[in-house]
Design a protein around this motif. Structure first.
Motif, PDB file in Angstrom:
ATOM      1  N   VAL A  37       0.839  -1.209   0.000  1.00  0.00           N
ATOM      2  CA  VAL A  37       0.000   0.000   0.000  1.00  0.00           C
ATOM      3  C   VAL A  37       0.871   1.255   0.000  1.00  0.00           C
ATOM      4  N   LEU A  38       1.972   1.234   0.748  1.00  0.00           N
ATOM      5  CA  LEU A  38       2.868   2.388   0.790  1.00  0.00           C
ATOM      6  C   LEU A  38       3.527   2.634  -0.565  1.00  0.00           C
ATOM      7  N   LEU A  39       3.966   1.569  -1.219  1.00  0.00           N
ATOM      8  CA  LEU A  39       4.561   1.727  -2.546  1.00  0.00           C
ATOM      9  C   LEU A  39       3.517   2.188  -3.556  1.00  0.00           C
ATOM     10  N   ALA A  40       2.293   1.697  -3.405  1.00  0.00           N
ATOM     11  CA  ALA A  40       1.203   2.168  -4.268  1.00  0.00           C
ATOM     12  C   ALA A  40       0.943   3.651  -4.021  1.00  0.00           C
ATOM     13  N   THR A  61       1.078   6.552  -6.750  1.00  0.00           N
ATOM     14  CA  THR A  61      -0.049   7.464  -6.951  1.00  0.00           C
ATOM     15  C   THR A  61       0.422   8.911  -6.918  1.00  0.00           C
ATOM     16  N   LEU A  62       1.313   9.217  -5.979  1.00  0.00           N
ATOM     17  CA  LEU A  62       1.880  10.567  -5.919  1.00  0.00           C
ATOM     18  C   LEU A  62       2.656  10.884  -7.185  1.00  0.00           C
ATOM     19  N   TYR A  63       3.426   9.903  -7.661  1.00  0.00           N
ATOM     20  CA  TYR A  63       4.219  10.112  -8.880  1.00  0.00           C
ATOM     21  C   TYR A  63       3.312  10.352 -10.086  1.00  0.00           C
ATOM     22  N   SER A  64       2.222   9.589 -10.174  1.00  0.00           N
ATOM     23  CA  SER A  64       1.307   9.733 -11.309  1.00  0.00           C
ATOM     24  C   SER A  64       0.576  11.071 -11.285  1.00  0.00           C
ATOM     25  N   SER A 108       8.620  15.155  -0.586  1.00  0.00           N
ATOM     26  CA  SER A 108       8.717  14.795   0.830  1.00  0.00           C
ATOM     27  C   SER A 108       7.775  13.653   1.189  1.00  0.00           C
ATOM     28  N   VAL A 109       6.524  13.724   0.753  1.00  0.00           N
ATOM     29  CA  VAL A 109       5.557  12.682   1.087  1.00  0.00           C
ATOM     30  C   VAL A 109       5.873  11.393   0.339  1.00  0.00           C
ATOM     31  N   GLY A 110       6.281  11.505  -0.927  1.00  0.00           N
ATOM     32  CA  GLY A 110       6.624  10.312  -1.706  1.00  0.00           C
ATOM     33  C   GLY A 110       7.815   9.564  -1.127  1.00  0.00           C
ATOM     34  N   ILE A 111       8.865  10.297  -0.786  1.00  0.00           N
ATOM     35  CA  ILE A 111      10.051   9.657  -0.198  1.00  0.00           C
ATOM     36  C   ILE A 111       9.718   9.088   1.175  1.00  0.00           C
ATOM     37  N   ALA A 112       8.876   9.801   1.936  1.00  0.00           N
ATOM     38  CA  ALA A 112       8.462   9.314   3.255  1.00  0.00           C
ATOM     39  C   ALA A 112       7.735   7.979   3.123  1.00  0.00           C
ATOM     40  N   ALA A 113       6.889   7.840   2.114  1.00  0.00           N
ATOM     41  CA  ALA A 113       6.163   6.578   1.898  1.00  0.00           C
ATOM     42  C   ALA A 113       7.133   5.438   1.590  1.00  0.00           C
ATOM     43  N   ILE A 114       8.148   5.723   0.778  1.00  0.00           N
ATOM     44  CA  ILE A 114       9.129   4.686   0.425  1.00  0.00           C
ATOM     45  C   ILE A 114       9.968   4.293   1.637  1.00  0.00           C
ATOM     46  N   HIS A 161      12.606   1.421  13.586  1.00  0.00           N
ATOM     47  CA  HIS A 161      12.215   2.633  14.307  1.00  0.00           C
ATOM     48  C   HIS A 161      13.035   3.846  13.854  1.00  0.00           C
ATOM     49  N   MET A 162      14.296   3.642  13.527  1.00  0.00           N
ATOM     50  CA  MET A 162      15.115   4.753  13.042  1.00  0.00           C
ATOM     51  C   MET A 162      14.594   5.261  11.693  1.00  0.00           C
ATOM     52  N   LEU A 163      14.187   4.341  10.832  1.00  0.00           N
ATOM     53  CA  LEU A 163      13.622   4.740   9.539  1.00  0.00           C
ATOM     54  C   LEU A 163      12.294   5.470   9.736  1.00  0.00           C
ATOM     55  N   LYS A 164      11.566   5.099  10.755  1.00  0.00           N
ATOM     56  CA  LYS A 164      10.304   5.782  11.048  1.00  0.00           C
ATOM     57  C   LYS A 164      10.554   7.249  11.381  1.00  0.00           C
ATOM     58  N   VAL A 165      11.609   7.528  12.132  1.00  0.00           N
ATOM     59  CA  VAL A 165      11.962   8.911  12.466  1.00  0.00           C
ATOM     60  C   VAL A 165      12.189   9.724  11.194  1.00  0.00           C
ATOM     61  N   VAL A 166      12.924   9.144  10.246  1.00  0.00           N
ATOM     62  CA  VAL A 166      13.221   9.842   8.985  1.00  0.00           C
ATOM     63  C   VAL A 166      11.935  10.136   8.220  1.00  0.00           C
ATOM     64  N   SER A 167      11.056   9.142   8.121  1.00  0.00           N
ATOM     65  CA  SER A 167       9.822   9.332   7.358  1.00  0.00           C
ATOM     66  C   SER A 167       8.929  10.405   7.979  1.00  0.00           C
ATOM     67  N   TYR A 168       8.846  10.422   9.305  1.00  0.00           N
ATOM     68  CA  TYR A 168       8.025  11.434   9.970  1.00  0.00           C
ATOM     69  C   TYR A 168       8.609  12.824   9.773  1.00  0.00           C
ATOM     70  N   TYR A 169       9.926  12.922   9.801  1.00  0.00           N
ATOM     71  CA  TYR A 169      10.546  14.228   9.573  1.00  0.00           C
ATOM     72  C   TYR A 169      10.235  14.740   8.168  1.00  0.00           C
ATOM     73  N   LEU A 170      10.231  13.851   7.186  1.00  0.00           N
ATOM     74  CA  LEU A 170       9.942  14.260   5.810  1.00  0.00           C
ATOM     75  C   LEU A 170       8.503  14.749   5.670  1.00  0.00           C
ATOM     76  N   ILE A 171       7.570  14.043   6.302  1.00  0.00           N
ATOM     77  CA  ILE A 171       6.180  14.495   6.267  1.00  0.00           C
ATOM     78  C   ILE A 171       6.058  15.863   6.921  1.00  0.00           C
ATOM     79  N   TYR A 172       6.725  16.018   8.047  1.00  0.00           N
ATOM     80  CA  TYR A 172       6.693  17.291   8.771  1.00  0.00           C
ATOM     81  C   TYR A 172       7.262  18.427   7.913  1.00  0.00           C
ATOM     82  N   SER A 173       8.390  18.159   7.252  1.00  0.00           N
ATOM     83  CA  SER A 173       9.018  19.202   6.434  1.00  0.00           C
ATOM     84  C   SER A 173       8.114  19.600   5.278  1.00  0.00           C
TER      85      SER A 173
END
Length: 255
Positions: A164-167, A171-174, A186-192, A216-228
């Motif tokens: 679902v995350l890759l989808a 979807t963002l790319y399309s 930011s949101v696309g990279i966060a999903a990946i 958990h470390m990767l989760k921190v990165v993804s949340y930061y990207l969404i925040y940014s």
């Protein structure tokens, strides 16, 4: 032999305490960031008029509720002594499903308004049902068995979440021509990155293990990207536009 066993036991306890501290910091960071995403997305909507960011802000607020439950029920925290490692794992799966589905449908609201109150009502209903099924009625599928590790349901759920995350990223790319470049990135990279995080959570057998820590470390990165993304296009972009308009008016007044 006794001193050696004693030393090993001490090292194990120290390692466990250190991991609990690491886990609390990571999950605490994610919860705070999710709350900030909600506040920024909702309070700056009148300036940004970005329905996608508003939807993500609302969604991450409810994801944070499940993450809060995951943090305080985590094995070793001692807040709920009767709970083992299964319930926090169930809360984790529930939170990640909610996050993945929210990311997947968020691009639909880029140029389409939605009913904020209805959205909050739906998320509230889902949250209540999930918490009751996990912590009260115990009907949510088992995700972790002490001494054995992850169940088939948990592993398959992680793979479904990754799909679902890759989808979501696709979807963002399309729709990249309809979404602001910074938000798309930011949101696309966060999903990946979140997908990579979930893959690491299919590998551990110990809730204090290395694969769990990497996830958990990767989760921190993804949340930061969404925040940014929310900050850049919820605050920076509108105020940059306002600043440019004020400068333009000042030049016209001088002329």
């Amino acid at each position: 032999m006794a001193p050696l066993l004693s030393s090993s036991a001490v090292l194990y306890v120290v390692g466990r305490v250190n991991y609990l501290l690491f886990h609390a910091l990571v999950e605490g960071f994610a919860i705070v960031v999710a709350a900030l995403i909600y506040v920024l997305a909702t309070r700056t909507y009148k300036h940004s008029q970005n329905n996608m960011l508003l939807f993500l802000g609302i969604a991450y607020f409810y994801v944070a509720i499940l993450d809060f439950g995951h943090l305080f029920t985590y094995k070793g925290m001692g807040v709920f002594p009767g709970f083992g490692a299964d319930i926090p794992t169930q809360l984790w799966i529930a939170g990640r499903f909610m996050e993945a589905v929210s990311l997947f449908i968020s691009p639909l609201f880029q140029r389409k308004q939605f009913n904020r109150w209805l959205t909050n009502a739906v998320y509230t209903l889902v949250i209540v049902c999930l918490l009751l099924s996990i912590m009260v009625f115990r009907v949510f599928p088992v995700c972790y068995i002490e001494g054995k590790g992850l169940t088939t349901f948990k592993v398959l759920s992680e793979y479904l979440i990754v799909f679902v995350l890759l989808a979501s990223a696709y979807t963002l790319y399309s729709r990249r021509n309809q979404i602001e470049q910074g938000v798309f990135q930011s949101v696309g990279i966060a999903a990946i990155i979140t997908a990579a995080s979930e893959l690491s959570f299919t590998l551990y057998t110990d809730v204090y293990g290395f694969a769990n820590m990497i996830g958990h470390m990767l989760k921190v990165v993804s949340y930061y990207l969404i925040y940014s993304g929310v900050v850049a296009y919820g605050i920076d972009a509108p105020y940059s536009l306002m600043s440019a308009e004020l400068k333009s008016r000042a030049v016209k007044d001088v002329l």
